[in-house]
Enzyme design. Structure first.
Site, short mmCIF file in Angstrom:
data_model
loop_
_atom_site.label_atom_id
_atom_site.label_comp_id
_atom_site.label_asym_id
_atom_site.label_seq_id
_atom_site.Cartn_x
_atom_site.Cartn_y
_atom_site.Cartn_z
N THR A 134 71.52 44.25 89.00
CA THR A 134 71.61 43.27 87.92
C THR A 134 70.95 43.84 86.65
O THR A 134 69.90 44.49 86.74
CB THR A 134 70.94 41.91 88.22
OG1 THR A 134 70.77 41.19 86.99
CG2 THR A 134 69.59 42.02 88.88
N ASP A 136 69.58 42.05 84.67
CA ASP A 136 68.44 41.16 84.37
C ASP A 136 67.12 41.65 84.97
O ASP A 136 66.06 41.19 84.56
CB ASP A 136 68.73 39.75 84.91
CG ASP A 136 69.90 39.09 84.21
OD1 ASP A 136 70.22 39.49 83.08
OD2 ASP A 136 70.50 38.17 84.80
N MET A 178 71.07 39.50 76.70
CA MET A 178 71.38 38.75 77.92
C MET A 178 70.13 38.42 78.72
O MET A 178 69.13 39.14 78.67
CB MET A 178 72.37 39.51 78.79
CG MET A 178 73.81 39.18 78.43
SD MET A 178 74.96 39.86 79.63
CE MET A 178 76.42 38.93 79.23
N GLU A 231 68.96 35.06 75.79
CA GLU A 231 69.91 33.92 75.88
C GLU A 231 69.18 32.65 76.30
O GLU A 231 69.55 31.55 75.89
CB GLU A 231 70.95 34.21 76.97
CG GLU A 231 71.99 35.23 76.65
CD GLU A 231 72.84 35.51 77.88
OE1 GLU A 231 74.07 35.61 77.71
OE2 GLU A 231 72.30 35.65 79.00
#
Ligand code: F6P
Length: 357
Positions: A134, A136, A178, A231
């Site tokens: 990911t 993230d 993001m 985000e």
């Protein structure tokens, strides 16, 4: 003979192919006979028996290739235990397909949601090995996920480009990075790109503090200010709302995302021109950076080793610069968030970066 299934689930990222190549190369290099079954479009492929048989050739030349050769899809954990529109029991269907193909194990590459389902399948008796992907970097049990470093590079390149135009025009620029729930990507790209203000979900911001920071820069003679905003950045006031109230606020907001709301507030209070740039899915796209190629290959190799030894029920992760195996039950359902007390936050503050807190 080892019969191994592979699937990539959730939002894609860079180095998924490099990781699968690592697994498969390790299996082939062992000299043991291997059959590889690639399930298409994530868990969907396993549920509906949609797979393709792969050989070593399919993994050749994909080290540098972005995306995933198997395709991916989001199958949210909360829906996995509900029957599909035709009444099919999805968990049962996955187990049946696994057993029908007489698989020795399933290698699942994914992020948080994917790991919850992977752990469920483990509880249901399937042999599972997972790999942490990911952009993230929010998976529990590993210091790093592959895709993250490539995304940091892309988000940083975006901030770098904004820097030159911001300087020419003397504007305030927001780059929206993001990360709805965690701020690792924004924090790292923000520091790397020299952002003046970084707003992340874990540190709710006060818009007046943000404006104070912009004014202070202006008064010191700086012509521009750059904000890196996640985000999922959230104001202190909104952080007090219940989940339901906040969801409703977002649904009825006139702004496409939180960055535009922040931009409008800054523009109104300071009178300065504010522009928003959203690199969006470019952050997940393109070729993996060299770090991710090495990293994903290492994790893939370890996954291959575990399969050869018959050690299942683990995510291959990375702790203190070592590749490690982490029990799946310890990983599933937990997020690795940025602690507001983390040393990286303290260091960023020493550098003069404002977090709006
Ligand atoms: O989970 C990875 C991620 O890229 C997040 O950073 C982002 O918020 C989200 O996926 C976007 O999801 P989708 O591709 O479904 O729009």
């Amino acid at each position: 003979m080892k019969r191994v299934g592979l699937l990539t689930s959730g939002g894609d990222c860079q180095a998924l192919n490099a990781a699968m190549r690592g697994v498969v190369k390790t299996l082939y290099n062992s000299g043991e006979a291997v059959e590889i079954y690639g399930f298409l479009e994530g868990y969907k492929g396993l549920i509906y028996g949609n797979f393709t048989m792969l050989t070593g050739k399919d993994f050749s030349g994909i080290l540098t290739k972005g995306g995933t050769i198997l395709g991916s899809s989001r199958t949210p954990f909360k829906t996995i235990q509900e029957p599909d529109e035709n009444g099919l029991d999805k968990v049962d269907a996955m187990k049946q397909n696994y057993h029908k193909l007489r698989l020795d194990c399933l290698v699942i590459l994914g992020g948080n949601g994917t790991h919850k389902t992977a752990n469920l399948l483990r509880e249901e008796g399937l042999n599972i090995v997972t790999l942490p992907k990911t952009i993230d970097n929010d998976l529990w049990g590993t210091d790093m996920t592959f895709g993250f470093q490539s995304a940091v590079d892309i988000a940083t390149a975006c901030i770098d480009c904004i820097h030159t135009t911001a300087a020419s025009h003397g504007r305030v620029f927001i780059v929206e990075v993001m990360g709805h729930k965690v701020g690792w990507l924004t924090l790292n790209a923000g520091i790397a790109g020299g952002a003046d203000i970084i707003l992340i979900p874990e540190i709710p911001y006060d818009i007046d503090k943000v404006i104070e920071a912009i004014d202070a820069r202006h008064n010191r003679g700086s012509q521009f200010t750059i904000l890196a905003v996640a985000e999922g950045a959230i104001s202190k006031a909104d952080a007090k709302l219940s989940k339901k109230e906040y969801k409703k606020k977002l649904e009825t907001s006139p702004y496409p995302s939180v960055s535009y709301e922040i931009a409008a507030k800054i523009q109104k209070k300071t009178g300065q021109d504010v522009r928003v740039t959203v690199p969006g899915h470019t952050q997940r796209g393109g070729s993996p950076c060299p770090y991710d190629r090495v990293f994903a290959s290492r994790l893939g190799a370890e996954a291959g080793r575990l399969i050869l030894k018959g050690e299942y029920g683990f995510m291959v992760g990375y702790k203190n610069r070592e590749v490690v195996k982490v029990p799946l039950e310890d990983v599933a359902g937990k997020l690795k968030m940025v602690s507001p007390d983390a040393t990286i936050i303290k260091e960023a503050k020493l550098l003069g970066i404002c977090f709006g807190d």
